[in-house]
Design an enzyme around this catalytic site. Structure first.
Site, PDB file in Angstrom:
ATOM      1  N   GLN A  97       0.834  -1.204   0.000  1.00 29.15           N
ATOM      2  CA  GLN A  97       0.000   0.000   0.000  1.00 29.15           C
ATOM      3  C   GLN A  97       0.863   1.246   0.000  1.00 29.15           C
ATOM      4  O   GLN A  97       2.080   1.194   0.178  1.00 29.15           O
ATOM      5  CB  GLN A  97      -0.920  -0.012   1.215  1.00 29.15           C
ATOM      6  CG  GLN A  97      -0.183  -0.123   2.542  1.00 29.15           C
ATOM      7  CD  GLN A  97      -1.105  -0.429   3.696  1.00 29.15           C
ATOM      8  OE1 GLN A  97      -1.328   0.427   4.551  1.00 29.15           O
ATOM      9  NE2 GLN A  97      -1.641  -1.658   3.738  1.00 29.15           N
ATOM     10  N   HIS A  99       0.374   5.761   0.990  1.00 30.33           N
ATOM     11  CA  HIS A  99      -0.486   6.837   1.480  1.00 30.33           C
ATOM     12  C   HIS A  99      -0.130   8.139   0.768  1.00 30.33           C
ATOM     13  O   HIS A  99       1.050   8.405   0.501  1.00 30.33           O
ATOM     14  CB  HIS A  99      -0.304   7.032   2.984  1.00 30.33           C
ATOM     15  CG  HIS A  99      -0.455   5.775   3.778  1.00 30.33           C
ATOM     16  ND1 HIS A  99      -1.613   5.037   3.775  1.00 30.33           N
ATOM     17  CD2 HIS A  99       0.401   5.127   4.593  1.00 30.33           C
ATOM     18  CE1 HIS A  99      -1.462   3.981   4.569  1.00 30.33           C
ATOM     19  NE2 HIS A  99      -0.243   4.011   5.070  1.00 30.33           N
ATOM     20  N   HIS A 174       4.806   0.301   0.964  1.00 29.30           N
ATOM     21  CA  HIS A 174       5.195  -0.414   2.174  1.00 29.30           C
ATOM     22  C   HIS A 174       4.168  -1.475   2.529  1.00 29.30           C
ATOM     23  O   HIS A 174       3.031  -1.453   2.051  1.00 29.30           O
ATOM     24  CB  HIS A 174       5.348   0.554   3.349  1.00 29.30           C
ATOM     25  CG  HIS A 174       4.078   1.261   3.718  1.00 29.30           C
ATOM     26  ND1 HIS A 174       3.637   2.382   3.058  1.00 29.30           N
ATOM     27  CD2 HIS A 174       3.137   0.998   4.656  1.00 29.30           C
ATOM     28  CE1 HIS A 174       2.494   2.784   3.575  1.00 29.30           C
ATOM     29  NE2 HIS A 174       2.161   1.952   4.559  1.00 29.30           N
ATOM     30  N   ARG A 194      -4.360   0.667  -1.816  1.00 32.23           N
ATOM     31  CA  ARG A 194      -3.884  -0.719  -1.884  1.00 32.23           C
ATOM     32  C   ARG A 194      -3.541  -1.067  -3.318  1.00 32.23           C
ATOM     33  O   ARG A 194      -4.335  -0.823  -4.228  1.00 32.23           O
ATOM     34  CB  ARG A 194      -4.987  -1.647  -1.345  1.00 32.23           C
ATOM     35  CG  ARG A 194      -4.593  -3.091  -1.181  1.00 32.23           C
ATOM     36  CD  ARG A 194      -5.796  -3.936  -0.723  1.00 32.23           C
ATOM     37  NE  ARG A 194      -6.349  -3.485   0.539  1.00 32.23           N
ATOM     38  CZ  ARG A 194      -7.601  -3.078   0.709  1.00 32.23           C
ATOM     39  NH1 ARG A 194      -8.436  -3.046  -0.316  1.00 32.23           N
ATOM     40  NH2 ARG A 194      -8.025  -2.700   1.894  1.00 32.23           N
TER      41      ARG A 194
END
Length: 321
Positions: A97, A99, A174, A194
């Site tokens: 995933q 962010h 990560h 994801r």
């Protein structure tokens, strides 16, 4: 001003295990138990006040009742509570995933982006996690590898040891590997894109959603140099040894090993968060006394003054500087 003990919100994501119950005293019917949100005002899982006259309020309600001044002057740059702190137990690997940063997340998702720090509480022998890429790749190659299930070939797989520290800037690909428990200090966000999920299906029997286009927009596709150790200075007193773990514009975090007594000055600049990760202690401030065990979360209002911690324990302290 005051100190309070908090109770977490729980998450039963499919990759979770049982160690938050067995090792950190978490009480819930959820099985598996993947995460406990120890310090949270997020709408997806606020923590709850469990001590003092405000017991029973959500932490969000507590902050609303007492006002923004209890966050401290260093939090005036934020338009909302800045951080979220979790325990995570990964029995199985999490999805690969990424962010977004603040600019992208606020524009697209309506909340902060997510830079985070992982402190490895414990892990099975041979445990690994993924941290960034192991070679530069283009956005086109990134998409192709997601679609043909070869993404893992270009990710940096890192051995994990108890006490390691991973600072994960927004945009870093990560994933926590199986057999790892961490304490995560992060921005107050629940936005995750994801990109690979090991072929798993959700509770509905269908593959979980991927967010490929958004991930391509925000991912750093160049290798990141890191030694996965604490970044800052070490402070030693008669009874305690304190190590700065990480500092950034969103939070500063310390780990302290204590055998005796220490005082923390929680002044008007910032609130303080204490997460006990080993042992037990007594925490005192202005006549309030809290007995804290491994797994407990304590919040101190900005301006509380000297907070005395006594016992044999290890704790993680987070504030804004």
């Amino acid at each position: 001003m005051s100190i309070i003990k908090l109770a977490p919100a729980f998450k039963d994501y499919l990759w979770g295990g049982t160690k938050l119950k067995e090792k950190y005293g978490k009480v819930t019917d959820m099985d598996p138990l993947a995460e406990s949100w120890e310090l949270s005002v997020h709408k997806d899982g606020p923590s709850t006040v469990m001590s003092g006259e405000d017991a029973g309020l959500t932490f969000t309600q507590y902050l609303e009742r007492k006002g923004r001044e209890i966050l401290g002057t260093n939090c005036e740059r934020f338009d909302r509570f800045p951080i979220l702190i979790k325990f995570i137990d990964a029995l199985q690997p999490l999805s690969i995933q990424v962010h977004p940063d603040n600019e992208y997340a606020l524009r697209v998702e309506g909340e902060y982006g997510k830079t985070e720090m992982w402190y490895i509480l414990d892990c099975d022998p041979g445990s690994t996690l993924y941290f960034g890429v192991n070679q530069p790749i283009s956005k086109e190659e990134f998409r192709e590898r997601i679609e043909n299930n070869t993404l893992l070939e270009v990710l940096k797989e890192v051995p994990v040891h108890k006490g390691d520290v991973f600072f994960i800037k927004a945009g870093t690909l990560h994933a926590i590997g199986g057999g790892i428990q961490i304490c995560e200090i992060q921005q107050n966000s629940n936005t995750t894109y994801r990109v690979y999920d090991f072929g798993r299906v959700g509770k509905d029997g269908k593959p979980r959603e991927l967010h490929i286009d958004k991930a391509i927009d925000v991912s750093n596709l160049n290798p990141i140099d890191s030694d996965f150790k604490a970044c800052g200075p070490r402070f030693i007193t008669k009874d305690a040894e304190t190590q700065m773990l990480a500092t950034c514009e969103n939070f500063t975090t310390f780990e302290t090993s204590l055998d005796g007594t220490i005082e923390i000055d929680v002044n008007e600049k910032s609130f303080g968060s204490i997460i006990v990760v080993e042992g037990s202690c007594t925490i005192e401030n202005n006549g309030t006394v809290i007995e804290a065990m491994k797994g407990d979360s304590i919040f101190a209002d900005a301006g509380s003054g000297l907070v005395k911690i006594s016992g044999k324990c290890q704790y993680i302290y987070t504030c804004e500087v």
